[in-house]
Design a protein around this motif. Sequence first.
Motif, PDB file in Angstrom:
ATOM      1  N   VAL A 127       0.865  -1.172   0.000  1.00 46.56           N
ATOM      2  CA  VAL A 127       0.000   0.000   0.000  1.00 46.56           C
ATOM      3  C   VAL A 127       0.905   1.227   0.000  1.00 46.56           C
ATOM      4  O   VAL A 127       1.712   1.403   0.911  1.00 46.56           O
ATOM      5  N   THR A 128       0.761   2.090  -1.016  1.00 47.10           N
ATOM      6  CA  THR A 128       1.620   3.266  -1.160  1.00 47.10           C
ATOM      7  C   THR A 128       0.768   4.526  -1.121  1.00 47.10           C
ATOM      8  O   THR A 128      -0.194   4.654  -1.876  1.00 47.10           O
ATOM      9  N   ASN A 129       1.135   5.445  -0.236  1.00 44.25           N
ATOM     10  CA  ASN A 129       0.480   6.747  -0.168  1.00 44.25           C
ATOM     11  C   ASN A 129       0.945   7.546  -1.377  1.00 44.25           C
ATOM     12  O   ASN A 129       2.142   7.802  -1.540  1.00 44.25           O
ATOM     13  N   GLU A 130       0.032   7.951  -2.239  1.00 43.39           N
ATOM     14  CA  GLU A 130       0.406   8.650  -3.468  1.00 43.39           C
ATOM     15  C   GLU A 130       0.878  10.071  -3.205  1.00 43.39           C
ATOM     16  O   GLU A 130       1.605  10.638  -4.013  1.00 43.39           O
ATOM     17  N   SER A 135       5.246   3.714   1.859  1.00 48.19           N
ATOM     18  CA  SER A 135       4.514   2.475   1.602  1.00 48.19           C
ATOM     19  C   SER A 135       4.723   1.480   2.733  1.00 48.19           C
ATOM     20  O   SER A 135       5.729   1.527   3.448  1.00 48.19           O
ATOM     21  N   LEU A 162       1.855   5.388   6.951  1.00 48.13           N
ATOM     22  CA  LEU A 162       1.621   5.936   5.613  1.00 48.13           C
ATOM     23  C   LEU A 162       1.411   7.447   5.609  1.00 48.13           C
ATOM     24  O   LEU A 162       1.805   8.123   4.668  1.00 48.13           O
ATOM     25  N   VAL A 173      -4.499   5.882  -1.841  1.00 48.30           N
ATOM     26  CA  VAL A 173      -3.336   5.006  -1.960  1.00 48.30           C
ATOM     27  C   VAL A 173      -3.348   4.257  -3.288  1.00 48.30           C
ATOM     28  O   VAL A 173      -4.359   4.220  -3.988  1.00 48.30           O
ATOM     29  N   LYS A 174      -2.190   3.674  -3.586  1.00 48.22           N
ATOM     30  CA  LYS A 174      -2.054   2.764  -4.721  1.00 48.22           C
ATOM     31  C   LYS A 174      -1.855   1.373  -4.153  1.00 48.22           C
ATOM     32  O   LYS A 174      -1.067   1.187  -3.214  1.00 48.22           O
TER      33      LYS A 174
END
Length: 180
Positions: A127-130, A135, A162, A173-174
């Motif tokens: 899970v990556t915070n855009e 992540s 995050l 998120v991505k």
Amino acid sequence: MNRKIIIPLFSIITIVFSLNVWSTNPPQKDKNKSKSKEKTVTPKEPKEALVLKTDTVKIKPVAEVVEVLDSVKTELNLKFKFYKKNAHASYYAQKFHGKRTASGIRFDNNKYTAAHKKLPFGTKVKVTNEANGKSVIVEIIDRGPFSKVREIDLSKKAFMELVDNKNTGGVIVKLEVEDK
């Protein structure tokens, strides 16, 4: 008692006592005596052979680097494939801490876990915070969130890693799923 019996008896007690003391604490050697009677052991090889040469040491490269995140053991060389962009993530409330999840595991807000509607249990998701690029890798252990707007519910520990602003309740998120 007779004096002839007491003196030999006293001598025997003294000898026995001194033997017991010497067996536990042997008499100390006189430091002034010469050390020529002591055995000296000389190595069979010259002293240079006992020294390690650091320039000839070969270090094997580590095959796999493993990072342990609480109970989730993840390898850093995992491959992830894209799953969804612009997904809305939130985190579990504290009232769910210690309760059973849909997979049967007790939920712990201090571990890296998550809930998703469709992904199988045990799936690792990156899970990556855009907004800031941070992540985390979480494991799916529950079903939810039961809202059409949100895509994934994270444990509080994963969510707080995050975000920059700890007062937020949701973040865009991505999602990337482990490629097996």
